[in-house]
Write a protein that holds these residues in place. Structure first.
Motif, PDB file in Angstrom:
ATOM      1  N   THR A 182       0.839  -1.198   0.000  1.00 10.21           N
ATOM      2  CA  THR A 182       0.000   0.000   0.000  1.00 10.21           C
ATOM      3  C   THR A 182       0.877   1.251   0.000  1.00 10.21           C
ATOM      4  OG1 THR A 182      -1.581  -1.266   1.342  1.00 10.21           O
ATOM      5  CG2 THR A 182      -1.999   1.085   1.104  1.00 10.21           C
ATOM      6  N   PHE A 183       2.004   1.186   0.677  1.00  7.39           N
ATOM      7  CA  PHE A 183       2.995   2.269   0.735  1.00  7.39           C
ATOM      8  C   PHE A 183       3.463   2.643  -0.677  1.00  7.39           C
ATOM      9  CE2 PHE A 183       7.179   4.095   1.404  1.00  7.39           C
ATOM     10  CZ  PHE A 183       7.115   4.724   2.642  1.00  7.39           C
ATOM     11  N   ILE A 184       3.668   1.639  -1.524  1.00  9.14           N
ATOM     12  CA  ILE A 184       4.189   1.882  -2.876  1.00  9.14           C
ATOM     13  C   ILE A 184       3.075   2.222  -3.856  1.00  9.14           C
ATOM     14  CG2 ILE A 184       5.427   0.847  -4.831  1.00  9.14           C
ATOM     15  CD1 ILE A 184       7.203   1.365  -2.407  1.00  9.14           C
ATOM     16  N   GLY A 185       1.973   1.468  -3.803  1.00 11.34           N
ATOM     17  CA  GLY A 185       0.956   1.568  -4.851  1.00 11.34           C
ATOM     18  C   GLY A 185      -0.235   2.439  -4.545  1.00 11.34           C
ATOM     19  N   GLY A 186      -0.439   2.807  -3.270  1.00 16.73           N
ATOM     20  CA  GLY A 186      -1.560   3.671  -2.924  1.00 16.73           C
ATOM     21  C   GLY A 186      -2.909   2.997  -3.115  1.00 16.73           C
ATOM     22  N   LEU A 187      -3.943   3.805  -3.377  1.00 14.95           N
ATOM     23  CA  LEU A 187      -5.313   3.299  -3.447  1.00 14.95           C
ATOM     24  C   LEU A 187      -5.509   2.325  -4.596  1.00 14.95           C
ATOM     25  CD1 LEU A 187      -8.159   3.423  -2.241  1.00 14.95           C
ATOM     26  CD2 LEU A 187      -8.641   5.367  -3.727  1.00 14.95           C
ATOM     27  N   LYS A 188      -4.861   2.592  -5.738  1.00 12.67           N
ATOM     28  CA  LYS A 188      -5.048   1.683  -6.869  1.00 12.67           C
ATOM     29  C   LYS A 188      -4.510   0.293  -6.548  1.00 12.67           C
ATOM     30  CE  LYS A 188      -5.159   1.456 -11.818  1.00 12.67           C
ATOM     31  NZ  LYS A 188      -5.161   2.243 -13.047  1.00 12.67           N
ATOM     32  N   ALA A 189      -3.403   0.233  -5.809  1.00 15.93           N
ATOM     33  CA  ALA A 189      -2.873  -1.070  -5.397  1.00 15.93           C
ATOM     34  C   ALA A 189      -3.882  -1.812  -4.533  1.00 15.93           C
ATOM     35  CB  ALA A 189      -1.559  -0.887  -4.637  1.00 15.93           C
ATOM     36  N   THR A 190      -4.620  -1.085  -3.687  1.00 18.50           N
ATOM     37  CA  THR A 190      -5.613  -1.761  -2.842  1.00 18.50           C
ATOM     38  C   THR A 190      -6.748  -2.312  -3.688  1.00 18.50           C
ATOM     39  OG1 THR A 190      -7.080   0.114  -2.343  1.00 18.50           O
ATOM     40  CG2 THR A 190      -5.083  -0.097  -1.017  1.00 18.50           C
ATOM     41  N   PHE A 191      -7.142  -1.602  -4.750  1.00 17.41           N
ATOM     42  CA  PHE A 191      -8.185  -2.130  -5.639  1.00 17.41           C
ATOM     43  C   PHE A 191      -7.741  -3.434  -6.290  1.00 17.41           C
ATOM     44  CE2 PHE A 191     -10.243   2.093  -5.666  1.00 17.41           C
ATOM     45  CZ  PHE A 191     -11.577   1.712  -5.638  1.00 17.41           C
ATOM     46  N   ILE A 192      -6.506  -3.468  -6.776  1.00 15.90           N
ATOM     47  CA  ILE A 192      -6.017  -4.658  -7.473  1.00 15.90           C
ATOM     48  C   ILE A 192      -5.885  -5.824  -6.494  1.00 15.90           C
ATOM     49  CG2 ILE A 192      -4.123  -5.626  -8.827  1.00 15.90           C
ATOM     50  CD1 ILE A 192      -3.596  -2.726  -9.821  1.00 15.90           C
ATOM     51  N   THR A 193      -5.325  -5.574  -5.312  1.00 17.97           N
ATOM     52  CA  THR A 193      -5.211  -6.658  -4.327  1.00 17.97           C
ATOM     53  C   THR A 193      -6.584  -7.074  -3.810  1.00 17.97           C
ATOM     54  OG1 THR A 193      -4.752  -5.005  -2.625  1.00 17.97           O
ATOM     55  CG2 THR A 193      -2.879  -6.165  -3.545  1.00 17.97           C
ATOM     56  N   ASP A 194      -7.507  -6.114  -3.663  1.00 15.88           N
ATOM     57  CA  ASP A 194      -8.870  -6.472  -3.278  1.00 15.88           C
ATOM     58  C   ASP A 194      -9.457  -7.463  -4.268  1.00 15.88           C
ATOM     59  OD1 ASP A 194      -8.856  -4.868  -1.083  1.00 15.88           O
ATOM     60  OD2 ASP A 194     -10.082  -3.269  -1.934  1.00 15.88           O
ATOM     61  N   TYR A 195      -9.231  -7.197  -5.557  1.00 15.85           N
ATOM     62  CA  TYR A 195      -9.769  -8.092  -6.585  1.00 15.85           C
ATOM     63  C   TYR A 195      -9.143  -9.489  -6.476  1.00 15.85           C
ATOM     64  CZ  TYR A 195     -10.275 -10.485 -10.967  1.00 15.85           C
ATOM     65  OH  TYR A 195     -10.522 -11.464 -11.890  1.00 15.85           O
ATOM     66  N   ILE A 196      -7.817  -9.543  -6.367  1.00 15.91           N
ATOM     67  CA  ILE A 196      -7.126 -10.841  -6.306  1.00 15.91           C
ATOM     68  C   ILE A 196      -7.523 -11.603  -5.039  1.00 15.91           C
ATOM     69  CG2 ILE A 196      -4.866 -11.966  -6.168  1.00 15.91           C
ATOM     70  CD1 ILE A 196      -3.781  -9.516  -7.745  1.00 15.91           C
ATOM     71  N   HIS A 197      -7.534 -10.908  -3.902  1.00 12.90           N
ATOM     72  CA  HIS A 197      -7.938 -11.544  -2.655  1.00 12.90           C
ATOM     73  C   HIS A 197      -9.381 -12.042  -2.743  1.00 12.90           C
ATOM     74  CE1 HIS A 197      -4.778  -9.447   0.134  1.00 12.90           C
ATOM     75  NE2 HIS A 197      -4.233 -10.189  -0.803  1.00 12.90           N
ATOM     76  N   GLY A 198     -10.268 -11.203  -3.279  1.00 16.90           N
ATOM     77  CA  GLY A 198     -11.671 -11.577  -3.403  1.00 16.90           C
ATOM     78  C   GLY A 198     -11.857 -12.801  -4.278  1.00 16.90           C
ATOM     79  N   PHE A 199     -11.111 -12.867  -5.376  1.00 18.23           N
ATOM     80  CA  PHE A 199     -11.176 -14.021  -6.272  1.00 18.23           C
ATOM     81  C   PHE A 199     -10.851 -15.301  -5.499  1.00 18.23           C
ATOM     82  CE2 PHE A 199      -9.933 -16.929  -9.573  1.00 18.23           C
ATOM     83  CZ  PHE A 199     -10.626 -16.542 -10.719  1.00 18.23           C
ATOM     84  N   ALA A 200      -9.765 -15.249  -4.731  1.00 15.90           N
ATOM     85  CA  ALA A 200      -9.366 -16.426  -3.939  1.00 15.90           C
ATOM     86  C   ALA A 200     -10.397 -16.762  -2.866  1.00 15.90           C
ATOM     87  CB  ALA A 200      -7.993 -16.180  -3.307  1.00 15.90           C
ATOM     88  N   LEU A 201     -10.967 -15.724  -2.223  1.00 18.28           N
ATOM     89  CA  LEU A 201     -11.987 -15.954  -1.193  1.00 18.28           C
ATOM     90  C   LEU A 201     -13.173 -16.734  -1.752  1.00 18.28           C
ATOM     91  CD1 LEU A 201     -12.091 -12.466   0.579  1.00 18.28           C
ATOM     92  CD2 LEU A 201     -11.540 -14.624   1.680  1.00 18.28           C
ATOM     93  N   PHE A 202     -13.642 -16.316  -2.929  1.00 22.00           N
ATOM     94  CA  PHE A 202     -14.797 -16.994  -3.525  1.00 22.00           C
ATOM     95  C   PHE A 202     -14.478 -18.454  -3.839  1.00 22.00           C
ATOM     96  CE2 PHE A 202     -16.534 -12.722  -4.559  1.00 22.00           C
ATOM     97  CZ  PHE A 202     -17.825 -12.919  -4.081  1.00 22.00           C
ATOM     98  N   ILE A 203     -13.297 -18.727  -4.348  1.00 22.32           N
ATOM     99  CA  ILE A 203     -12.915 -20.109  -4.676  1.00 22.32           C
ATOM    100  C   ILE A 203     -12.947 -20.974  -3.414  1.00 22.32           C
ATOM    101  CG2 ILE A 203     -11.034 -21.583  -5.480  1.00 22.32           C
ATOM    102  CD1 ILE A 203     -12.355 -20.005  -7.726  1.00 22.32           C
ATOM    103  N   ILE A 204     -12.387 -20.463  -2.310  1.00 21.77           N
ATOM    104  CA  ILE A 204     -12.330 -21.252  -1.064  1.00 21.77           C
ATOM    105  C   ILE A 204     -13.727 -21.449  -0.479  1.00 21.77           C
ATOM    106  CG2 ILE A 204     -11.452 -21.277   1.301  1.00 21.77           C
ATOM    107  CD1 ILE A 204      -9.000 -19.716   0.258  1.00 21.77           C
ATOM    108  N   ILE A 205     -14.551 -20.384  -0.474  1.00 25.84           N
ATOM    109  CA  ILE A 205     -15.909 -20.510   0.070  1.00 25.84           C
ATOM    110  C   ILE A 205     -16.734 -21.501  -0.741  1.00 25.84           C
ATOM    111  CG2 ILE A 205     -18.086 -19.271   0.459  1.00 25.84           C
ATOM    112  CD1 ILE A 205     -16.319 -16.760   1.037  1.00 25.84           C
ATOM    113  N   ILE A 206     -16.634 -21.422  -2.067  1.00 25.37           N
ATOM    114  CA  ILE A 206     -17.358 -22.367  -2.930  1.00 25.37           C
ATOM    115  C   ILE A 206     -16.886 -23.796  -2.663  1.00 25.37           C
ATOM    116  CG2 ILE A 206     -17.630 -23.112  -5.337  1.00 25.37           C
ATOM    117  CD1 ILE A 206     -17.638 -20.089  -6.084  1.00 25.37           C
ATOM    118  N   ALA A 207     -15.574 -23.969  -2.482  1.00 26.78           N
ATOM    119  CA  ALA A 207     -15.038 -25.309  -2.200  1.00 26.78           C
ATOM    120  C   ALA A 207     -15.586 -25.859  -0.879  1.00 26.78           C
ATOM    121  CB  ALA A 207     -13.508 -25.251  -2.158  1.00 26.78           C
ATOM    122  N   PHE A 208     -15.647 -25.011   0.157  1.00 22.08           N
ATOM    123  CA  PHE A 208     -16.209 -25.446   1.436  1.00 22.08           C
ATOM    124  C   PHE A 208     -17.686 -25.849   1.282  1.00 22.08           C
ATOM    125  CE2 PHE A 208     -12.893 -23.144   4.138  1.00 22.08           C
ATOM    126  CZ  PHE A 208     -12.410 -24.321   4.693  1.00 22.08           C
TER     127      PHE A 208
END
Length: 678
Positions: A182-208
């Motif tokens: 976040t220090f390097i990328g600012g708000l846009k970095a949080t959007f991109i990581t939010d997307y990647i994290h969210g993608f993984a979250l959905f995969i794990i929840i669906i698997a459960f």
């Protein structure tokens, strides 16, 4: 009763926290440099704190879903499911979805009234002046602190329970990689990581979900789950539920939690600068659909997660595979959010523990990065630029943002350790947050929606409301159980009294103060005068010319009228959609089942689960796949340039602001002509 031993080794815990965390940090720092080189992006202060005000609806929805998916979203929802049965997940999900849907209207209004704002507090200052500004700075920071403490407390407790990693080590190590990217990328970095994290979250929840209701050797179907829940209700019926059943929406405890939840969630959405950050970052055309799509997509996460793992904890605690067998979970375990990880271990053993660890770690880090940007924005723009250095350059503002992020993370870690040693859990903080902050919800909303609220009502009503709420909370605790300890003050009745008082007290104070000091007649003009930061120094140092910058500004000014018309239309659509969805989630769907005391039949329960699974797949399409499709042109262009090694052809990116086909960047670059990006 001694706690069960961890399912995984300490090495696994350190591996996830440090390995996965720093892998994300390195990846996001690389992405920031790739965008700078191949997508004409320069890290000005505007880009750092607002992501260029050009994010599209899919990525905005993904950001909203990821930021609203706290550790508490998964752990607390499963805990209330363990306590109250099927009603808990629904009350959690519906009680915290309506705020996102209603916030869509506020997001549009902020972009319309204060198009250059960096925080919602700047609009408060522009309208009322310094006293009200100070009040809302305090409430905004308390909100960010409470949310961050819940994230770190919930995440560290889960990591400790699953791996034996010391809680204090988890508290201090989890935020480090988040601060780095976040220090390097600012708000846009949080959007991109939010997307990647969210993608993984959905995969794990669906698997459960698919494991629990389709392939598990200990459950494997909704029918098997239903039978075990019926047996569980016979063994330990739920006081206040219809016939003691776990399979009914009629639950006294669930209903009380619902009211507490909905009040607290209003505070953490309407007062968390992180949600205003995302509204400010959204392209004007995409803000409204982004928030509505995000709210509807988020609903499935706590609903299905808790309906899967919260119910699995109830069904399997009589099974030798359950970590606490032969005993039930203690109240402290439930409050710490351990129903979910224990159920995952019972279902899948070590692989379930590993999946849970990754799930919670991603939920914590993806939300914490939003809190970092939200808090640093307040200190940078509302404290430093407003009161200490009004002429601060963009370079200076980025420097201040960096300092604030590091300092905030250090403070949160220190306070989290203190709470842990004093036995204050994530569940306690979740119930308490509405008491402390929700008195500012109505005054904050009225700042953007009503011309009549005067500065005294805005300044004083949150303070008076919070004082009344704290009194109501503590007096009720003293009356109900005669003492003021963590267990008593954290029980349902005191929390209910405090939360409701906090939200509704301004309904009395605002009209009273308006009557005493007169109704205001505000014209919204001062909000329009909020200015952007001066980024000329950063633009010059990047090799971009000022003439190009001036052309961008002129083009954006010419498009202002078009922007306002689009926002007016979006505001009407958002209001109608939000009200319709709120009625559906709070009245039309649950109340008939609550009023009749209906106990689910096996077929109805099977359908209930099927709807949840279908909904989570729709959510995954909306915020997992759609953002990729929406940004396909930019992705293809950047990949081609990376493969060929060429630098992009110089164009003026991001002008005009209302181009619906924007590539998602608003940084001007040296150009011979003005070309719309995308």
């Amino acid at each position: 009763m001694s706690s069960p031993g961890p399912a995984l080794s300490q090495g696994f815990g350190y591996g996830i926290v440090l390995g996965v965390g720093f892998a994300f940090a390195i990846f996001m720092i690389a992405v920031t440099h790739i965008l700078k080189r191949f997508n004409n992006e320069v890290q000005t202060s505007e880009m750092f704190n607002t992501a260029g005000r050009s994010m599209k609806s899919g990525i905005v929805a993904a950001g909203v879903v990821s930021s609203w998916t706290w550790a508490a979203t998964l752990l607390q929802s499963s805990g209330v499911c363990y306590r109250y049965g099927v009603s808990g997940p629904f009350w959690y999900a519906s009680g915290a979805t309506v705020q996102i849907l209603l916030f869509a209207t506020l997001a549009i209004t902020l972009k319309k009234r204060a198009p250059n704002a960096h925080t919602f507090l700047e609009a408060i200052k522009a309208r009322y002046g310094a006293p009200a500004h100070f009040t809302f700075i305090i409430f905004g920071l308390i909100t960010n602190v409470l949310v961050s403490l819940m994230l770190i407390a919930g995440g560290s407790a889960t990591i400790n329970a699953l791996t034996g990693m010391h809680t204090v080590a988890a508290i201090f190590l989890m935020p480090i990689p988040v601060v780095a990217y976040t220090f390097i990328g600012g708000l846009k970095a949080t959007f991109i990581t939010d997307y990647i994290h969210g993608f993984a979250l959905f995969i794990i929840i669906i698997a459960f979900a698919l494991t629990t209701y389709a392939t598990s050797d200990v459950l494997g179907s909704p029918s098997a789950m239903y039978d075990l829940l019926v047996e569980a209700a016979k063994a330990h019926p739920v006081q206040g539920n219809e016939d003691g059943s776990y399979l009914t929406m009629k639950s006294k405890g669930g209903a009380i939690f619902f009211v507490i939840n909905i009040v607290g969630a209003f505070g953490t959405v309407f007062l968390d600068n992180g949600y205003y950050n995302k509204a400010i970052a959204a392209h004007p055309v995409h803000a409204m659909p982004g928030y509505i799509m995000g709210g509807l997509s988020w609903f499935a996460i706590p609903w299905l997660t808790a309906t899967t793992l919260g119910l699995a904890a109830l069904a399997l605690e009589s099974n030798p595979r359950f970590p606490t067998f032969p005993n039930r979970m203690t109240e402290a375990d439930v409050s710490a959010g351990l129903a979910l990880p224990y159920a995952a271990v019972a279902l899948l053993g070590k692989s379930g523990a590993a999946a849970t660890l990754i799930l919670i770690f991603l939920a914590v880090t993806s939300s914490f990065n939003s809190e970092l940007v939200a808090t640093s924005s307040i200190f940078t723009y509302d404290v430093y630029r407003t009161y200490f250095n009004p002429s601060a350059s963009g370079k200076r503002l980025i420097w201040m943002s960096h300092i604030c992020m590091v300092a905030f993370a250090a403070v949160i870690c220190g306070v989290s350790v203190g709470l842990w040693y004093n036995g204050i859990s994530m569940g306690y903080l979740y119930l308490l947050m509405g008491v402390l902050i929700s008195a500012a919800v109505i005054p904050a909303a009225m700042t953007l929606l009503w011309t009549g609220q005067n500065r005294w009502a805005a300044t004083v009503s949150p303070i008076l409301g919070a004082a009344c709420a704290i009194i109501a909370w503590l007096v009720t605790a003293k009356k109900t159980c005669g003492k003021l300890d963590v267990e008593c003050t954290g029980s349902n009745d005191p929390m209910l009294a405090g939360n409701v008082t906090a939200l509704l007290a301004p309904v009395v104070f605002i009209p009273l103060l308006s009557l005493v000091f007169g109704v205001d007649k505000y014209d919204w003009k001062s909000m329009m005068e909020i200015r952007k930061a001066d980024d000329h120094e950063l633009i010059e140092n990047s090799g971009l010319d000022e003439e190009a910058q001036r052309k961008v500004e002129r083009a954006n000014q010419e498009d202002f009228g078009v922007e306002q018309r689009k926002l007016n239309k979006a505001s009407k659509i958002a209001s109608i959609t939000a009200i319709s969805m709120v009625l559906a989630f709070l009245v039309l769907w649950p109340m008939p089942m609550y009023g009749t005391g209906y106990i689910f039949s096996k077929k109805f329960f099977t359908g209930w689960v099927a709807v949840g699974i279908i909904w989570i797949f729709c959510s995954f399409i909306a915020v997992g796949l759609y953002p990729l499709w929406e940004s396909r042109e930019t992705l293809i262009r950047v990949v081609k340039l990376m493969v060929t090694g060429k630098r992009p052809t110089p164009v003026l990116v991001g002008a005009p602001a209302m181009s619906e086909n924007s590539s998602g960047t608003a940084t001007p670059v040296k150009s011979r002509s003005i070309v719309k990006s995308g």
